[in-house]
Every structure is written in C-alpha cells, then in structure tokens.
Design a protein around this motif. Structure first.
Motif, PDB file in Angstrom:
ATOM      1  N   ASN A 362      11.228  39.838  31.758  1.00 35.99           N
ATOM      2  CA  ASN A 362      10.661  38.634  32.364  1.00 35.99           C
ATOM      3  C   ASN A 362       9.185  38.519  32.025  1.00 35.99           C
ATOM      4  N   SER A 363       8.816  37.379  31.439  1.00 38.46           N
ATOM      5  CA  SER A 363       7.411  37.079  31.168  1.00 38.46           C
ATOM      6  C   SER A 363       6.983  35.789  31.845  1.00 38.46           C
ATOM      7  N   GLY A 364       7.925  35.173  32.552  1.00 38.29           N
ATOM      8  CA  GLY A 364       7.656  33.865  33.132  1.00 38.29           C
ATOM      9  C   GLY A 364       7.626  33.879  34.641  1.00 38.29           C
ATOM     10  N   LEU A 365       8.442  33.035  35.260  1.00 43.22           N
ATOM     11  CA  LEU A 365       8.439  32.893  36.716  1.00 43.22           C
ATOM     12  C   LEU A 365       8.738  34.222  37.405  1.00 43.22           C
ATOM     13  N   GLY A 366       7.822  34.667  38.253  1.00 48.50           N
ATOM     14  CA  GLY A 366       8.020  35.900  39.017  1.00 48.50           C
ATOM     15  C   GLY A 366       7.928  37.173  38.204  1.00 48.50           C
ATOM     16  N   ALA A 367       7.304  37.131  37.026  1.00 47.65           N
ATOM     17  CA  ALA A 367       7.292  38.294  36.134  1.00 47.65           C
ATOM     18  C   ALA A 367       6.642  39.523  36.760  1.00 47.65           C
ATOM     19  N   LEU A 368       5.684  39.320  37.670  1.00 46.41           N
ATOM     20  CA  LEU A 368       5.010  40.468  38.291  1.00 46.41           C
ATOM     21  C   LEU A 368       5.759  40.980  39.522  1.00 46.41           C
ATOM     22  N   GLY A 369       6.859  40.345  39.867  1.00 46.04           N
ATOM     23  CA  GLY A 369       7.598  40.714  41.067  1.00 46.04           C
ATOM     24  C   GLY A 369       8.910  41.416  40.746  1.00 46.04           C
ATOM     25  N   PRO A 370       9.691  41.751  41.795  1.00 42.23           N
ATOM     26  CA  PRO A 370      10.925  42.540  41.637  1.00 42.23           C
ATOM     27  C   PRO A 370      12.142  41.677  41.334  1.00 42.23           C
ATOM     28  N   PHE A 371      12.143  40.992  40.180  1.00 43.89           N
ATOM     29  CA  PHE A 371      13.206  40.042  39.877  1.00 43.89           C
ATOM     30  C   PHE A 371      13.902  40.306  38.547  1.00 43.89           C
ATOM     31  N   ASN A 372      13.596  41.438  37.924  1.00 48.16           N
ATOM     32  CA  ASN A 372      14.153  41.692  36.598  1.00 48.16           C
ATOM     33  C   ASN A 372      14.382  43.195  36.454  1.00 48.16           C
ATOM     34  N   ILE A 558     -12.708  43.876  28.169  1.00 39.79           N
ATOM     35  CA  ILE A 558     -12.177  42.781  28.995  1.00 39.79           C
ATOM     36  C   ILE A 558     -10.927  42.245  28.305  1.00 39.79           C
ATOM     37  N   GLY A 559      -9.783  42.400  28.971  1.00 38.88           N
ATOM     38  CA  GLY A 559      -8.522  41.991  28.373  1.00 38.88           C
ATOM     39  C   GLY A 559      -7.994  40.699  28.971  1.00 38.88           C
ATOM     40  N   VAL A 560      -7.183  39.998  28.202  1.00 38.70           N
ATOM     41  CA  VAL A 560      -6.541  38.770  28.664  1.00 38.70           C
ATOM     42  C   VAL A 560      -5.071  38.833  28.272  1.00 38.70           C
ATOM     43  N   VAL A 561      -4.189  38.669  29.258  1.00 39.60           N
ATOM     44  CA  VAL A 561      -2.748  38.663  29.020  1.00 39.60           C
ATOM     45  C   VAL A 561      -2.178  37.415  29.672  1.00 39.60           C
ATOM     46  N   VAL A 562      -1.336  36.707  28.953  1.00 36.13           N
ATOM     47  CA  VAL A 562      -0.746  35.475  29.476  1.00 36.13           C
ATOM     48  C   VAL A 562       0.632  35.777  30.060  1.00 36.13           C
ATOM     49  N   VAL A 563       0.836  35.405  31.319  1.00 33.26           N
ATOM     50  CA  VAL A 563       2.106  35.676  31.992  1.00 33.26           C
ATOM     51  C   VAL A 563       2.308  34.649  33.094  1.00 33.26           C
ATOM     52  N   GLY A 564       3.536  34.192  33.274  1.00 30.40           N
ATOM     53  CA  GLY A 564       3.820  33.258  34.351  1.00 30.40           C
ATOM     54  C   GLY A 564       4.754  32.144  33.930  1.00 30.40           C
ATOM     55  N   GLY A 565       5.256  31.395  34.954  1.00 32.58           N
ATOM     56  CA  GLY A 565       6.310  30.421  34.731  1.00 32.58           C
ATOM     57  C   GLY A 565       5.880  28.977  34.760  1.00 32.58           C
ATOM     58  N   GLU A 566       4.577  28.702  34.659  1.00 35.23           N
ATOM     59  CA  GLU A 566       4.050  27.334  34.537  1.00 35.23           C
ATOM     60  C   GLU A 566       4.427  26.433  35.716  1.00 35.23           C
ATOM     61  N   LYS A 567       4.339  27.006  36.910  1.00 33.95           N
ATOM     62  CA  LYS A 567       4.550  26.195  38.101  1.00 33.95           C
ATOM     63  C   LYS A 567       3.227  25.677  38.663  1.00 33.95           C
TER      64      LYS A 567
END
Length: 588
Positions: A362-372, A558-567
């Motif tokens: 998961n790299s999109g919606l809820g990627a940082l949570g317990p959903f995958n 300084i790092g930048v990582v793109v993650v999330g579901g575009e909500k």
C-alpha cells in the motif's frame, strides 16, 4: 583507609550474583533451552529457534590493585554527560578530606563520551594513577563509562566506574558481554543531571543503593581491594544457540516465546520446519549464508545471523514467502529497528521499485496504517529480527527507551507512491535505477501533521511545523507528502525537485547560536567535530551568540517521500532521518 577484601567481596554480592556467567539476567530462558527443557528430540511440535548467534566472550582479567591509596594519584575523569563534572568535584572534595595523603586530579576527557582520549590515558598510566570515572547516566554514556574503565583495566590501571541506579542492569550486562563481569561499579541515586552540588555531596556521603555501603568507601575499595579469583579469570565462554526447539504442545511453545521475550508481546506464527522451508524457497541464497551482524547500540555487542535465522523471524511475523527478499534486504542493512536509546526511537521502512506492485504493498489510502498485510508483516518482521538476531529488546539491558514508542510494534512500513508523485522516487535520489527494487530505513521518534498548504502563509506554516523538533543539526527531517500537497508545492510554489524543497528548509529554519550550543547531543557529538575543524560546525562555533544558525545543517539529510491516497492535501513532517538503503533484487 581501605576496605578489607572480605568486606568488599561481601559488598559485591548483589552485583556479582547478577553478573555471574551462569546466571546473567536476561539469559535464563536461553539456559533453560540449553539445558534441554525444550529439546526438540522426540517432541510432538518442533520449531526453529528465532535467536541469532551471540559472539563468544573473551574473559579479561582486571588490573592488580595497590595495597592502599597512600601516595597515589587518583584521576577523577568526567565522561562529559549532564552534571558529571560537578558530581566528580564533590567526590574529589570528600576524597581530599577522607584520604589526606592522596593526590587528586579532576579532568574532563576530550570529545563525546564514547570517544577515546589517548593522551589522558597515557598520562594516567605514566603516573601510575588510578581512575574514577563518572557519570553513567544514559543508555550510551553508561556503557561508555564501563567500556573506558575495562580498557584501562587492561592497561593495568585500577578503576572505579560510577553509574546511576537507573542503568545498573545495563552496565552489568555490558561488562558481562565484554568479558569483565565483575567490574567494580559504584551506583548512586538517579538522576545526577539537574541536581545542585549540595544534593550531589549528599550522594557522595550516602550509601550505594545497591550494596548499601558508603559510596566513598566503596570507591576506595574498588581501587584498592585485592582481586578475587573471578576477577583474575581468563579464557573463552561460548554461547551456543540450539537450532531446533520442541515441546508437547503448541501452547507450550507460545508460552516459551512470550516468556523468553522473543516476541513483541503479540502472538506469533510458530516457525515450524515446514513454514521455514517454504519461506526459504523465496530466495536463491543458501540457508546458512551469513546475512550480517546487528547490535542495539554502538556500545553493545553485535550478533551474526543467517538467511535461515531471518526466515524464522519472517515466519513469526506472519509474512508470506514472497515478502522474504524485502525482509532479507532489511536484515542486510545491519541497522536495528530497536535502537536502545532513552529517547525511545522507532524505525521507518520505505519500499521503492517494482516489488511494491508485485507484493501489492500500500502506497495510497491508509498506507501508514494497519490495512495491508505486506506493509504490516514486513515492518513487524524487521522488529522481530532486530529483537532476536541483533541481541536487543531486553528492558534495562539492551533496550532503554524511557517511555518506549508505540511505533515499535510494526514500525512504520509503506511503499512510496511513485505513480502519483510529481518528483523522482526516493531510491533514485539515492543512486538506484528506477526499475530496481529497494528498501530504505530511517530512524526517528515523532510525527507532526499539517492540514493543508496555505497559499499566503505556507512559509510560516512549514517553519512552525518543524520548530518543535530538537534544535540540533543531528535532528533529521523527512517529509511524508500527500500527492496532492506535493503537486501543489511543485505547480504553485515552484519546487520542481525534492532537493529544492529540502534546500528551502535548510535555508529558512534557523535557531539562535546560544540555544544550539546548549543542547546535550550537540555538546557530545557536534562540538568535538567543530573543535577538530569539521565543517560546517567549525564555522558555526565562531558565530556570535545571537547569530541565526541552520536548524538542519545538511540539506541532504532532509528527505521527501510521497505517500497517500489523494483525499486531501494533508501531510506529515517527521524527525525520522535516513540511514541506509539496500537492494531487494540481490536477495531474490
């Protein structure tokens, strides 16, 4: 005046019992296993042992003791942490009062607390001196005190290491593993930091909370009491780990894993021979190939581990075999997910490249949570292998997080949303090709959340977001940008690369020089580099107190990582700092 051999041996009782090679705390379960209580032979349920291979212990004798302190020079050496110099000053005063024939020198060793000071060590040795070192007051400086004293003992110099009671188990474990299990510690109340001189003098005139003996007499006894047979012992102590374990029921093995501290407190998948064999089929590497070595901190011992041992922990985490190359790559970084610091670190794992899609990470919606499942079990496997293969996670000895961190359960593990990012992927920034599968590890503590990227006030928004982080260039910054926020920054504000955004934070986030140099980690890690001429820190040291200095010294940190579901264009700033990347493809 010195303590007699009998009185000092009696005083060592509580410490010696804890440090005995046959009864070292934290290894009782391993001894039960080694004794055959969970022998796999003839048992109904057989599983693999999840533990790595600890190094053999080389026993080192302590230095012979002088008969008395008379005519001797005692060096009181400050390891440079908290109130150590003030505390040693009070001990020195009491020493002069109690032992008038003793010469004393109060010194602050150079550099950070883990650094050697060869010139001072040579001076002490040349003068036939004795050494009292303080203060062991944190998860790294307490082991440093023990290690410096053990090294001086090997040079023939009697030592008396001082540590606060909060770290008694830790330094006893360090001394045990370093081959000097009966090093003569004196323990004092915790904390020493922040206490006025009058309170510290009371500590000196009071009793060791462990032995209940007068602190000042115990220090003198540590320097002069004759060595015991155990303190003169040499040789090698092997620490063998059985490959298989067995019991009559799965419940018994589940209890074993929990009681031994081999799990994260949650139920595990038992690593049966069939499950481990299935996991091993996912890699072309031999089961007995050594993947690496790992340790919970720089001052702890490192354990080695094989492909098979990593597979055992992957099974325990509930990972599928197809996840195994990613887990092996994590293990190959040799970076622990359970760094033993009182400041309660956690780990973050970012996966890039084609493997993300293969594993349906998961790299999109809820990627940082317990959903995958892939995100969750890869992250959990990293924690379990750090615990079991890297010799960590024993509270009080190899884990010292004062509060702990809830992120330690499964760490933070996700895939970068490369497809929706306006910038190049993180692994490409680190020199990998776009079509390579790569895992990257970070270390930090906290997250700060931003609700949007305001059109007029985004600059102050961003600076406010990071202002709560520790004011030191060792504090890293990793921005977890929601794709909508990332595109806003590129299209509206002109940040067409991640590097330009990092450079903006480097140039605009600043703190007063006076605040900067008053921070403990700067004192122990940055200031020594500055005085050696290391840039940019050497130039920072020359600035006036009211000068504004970059909060983040190196924009590349300084790092930048793109993650999330575009909500929504919400995003996180974290103090997680990038440490290392490893190829997943090499472990297929």
């Amino acid at each position: 005046m010195t303590m007699t051999r009998r009185s000092f041996a009696a005083a060592l009782g509580p410490i010696a019992a804890a440090c005995d090679l046959e009864n070292y705390p934290g290894e009782n379960m391993e001894r039960r296993v080694a004794a055959g209580e969970f022998d796999a032979a003839g048992k109904r349920v057989r599983v693999f042992n999840p533990r790595g291979t600890p190094p053999a212990i080389r026993l080192r004798p302590m230095a012979p003791r002088p008969q008395s302190l008379a005519g001797k020079t005692v060096y009181f050496v400050d390891v440079r942490f908290m109130n150590g110099a003030v505390f040693l000053g009070e001990i020195q005063k009491v020493f002069v009062e109690k032992f008038p024939g003793v010469n004393t020198e109060l010194r602050q060793k150079r550099g950070g607390y883990t650094e050697d000071d060869p010139e001072l060590w040579d001076e002490i040795q040349a003068n036939g001196g004795l050494m009292v070192m303080a203060i062991g007051h944190c998860s790294t400086c307490a082991p440093a005190v023990a290690v410096h004293c053990m090294n001086m003992e090997e040079r023939g110099i009697s030592t008396a290491p001082l540590v606060t009671t909060a770290f008694s188990d830790l330094v006893q474990a360090v001394a045990f593993k370093a081959g000097m299990p009966h090093l003569r510690f004196t323990f004092v109340p915790h904390p020493v930091g922040g206490k006025p001189a009058a309170v510290l003098r009371d500590y000196v005139l009071g009793a060791d909370p462990v032995t209940r003996l007068p602190v000042i007499d115990e220090i003198a006894g540590a320097l002069t009491s004759p060595l015991t047979e155990d303190q003169r012992r040499t040789g090698t102590q092997e620490r063998l780990v059985p490959r298989l374990l067995g019991a009559d029921s799965e419940d018994a093995l589940h209890d074993l894993f929990l009681d031994a501290g081999w799990s994260d407190g949650l139920p595990v998948v038992l690593p049966t021979e069939e499950r481990v064999a299935a996991m091993l089929k996912a890699t072309s590497h031999s089961p007995d190939e050594v993947v690496g070595r790992m340790r919970p901190t720089e001052t702890q011992e490192d354990w080695k581990y094989t492909v098979e041992q990593v597979a055992v922990n992957a099974v325990m985490a509930g990972a599928r075999p197809e996840y195994f190359p990613v887990i092996l790559a994590l293990a190959s970084t040799q970076v622990t997910a359970l760094h033993s610091s009182t400041s309660s670190f956690a780990a973050m794992v970012v996966v890039n490249g084609p493997i993300r899609r293969e594993l349906r990470m998961n790299s999109g919606l809820g990627a940082l949570g317990p959903f995958n499942r892939a995100n969750a079990t890869i992250g959990r496997a990293y924690g379990l292998l750090s615990r079991n293969l890297g010799g960590g996670a024993v509270p009080g000895t190899t884990y010292l997080g004062s509060q702990g961190n809830p992120l330690n359960y499964s760490n933070v593990c996700f895939a970068e949303n490369e497809e929706r990012s306006p910038w190049e992927p993180f692994h490409v920034q680190k020199g990998f090709k776009p079509d390579e599968s790569v895992v990257s590890v970070f270390r930090g503590r906290t997250f700060s959340h931003l609700l949007e990227v305001r059109e007029k006030t985004w600059r102050q928004q961003f600076l406010n977001l990071v202002s709560g982080f520790t004011p030191t260039p060792r504090t890293n910054l990793t921005l977890l940008m929601e794709p909508l926020a990332a595109r806003t920054l590129k299209q509206r504000e002109g940040f067409d690369t991640k590097e330009k955004l990092a450079q903006w934070f480097h140039q605009n986030s600043r703190i007063p020089s006076e605040v900067y140099w008053d921070y403990q980690l700067v004192i122990n890690y940055i200031e020594p580099q500055a005085r050696k001429g290391v840039e940019p820190f050497a130039s920072y040291l020359k600035l006036p107190q009211d000068a504004a200095m970059p909060r983040f010294a190196d924009p590349k940190a300084i790092g930048v990582v793109v993650v999330g579901g575009e909500k929504n264009a919400y995003w996180f700033a974290t103090d997680f700092g990038y440490l290392k990347s490893a190829s997943v493809d090499q472990w297929r």
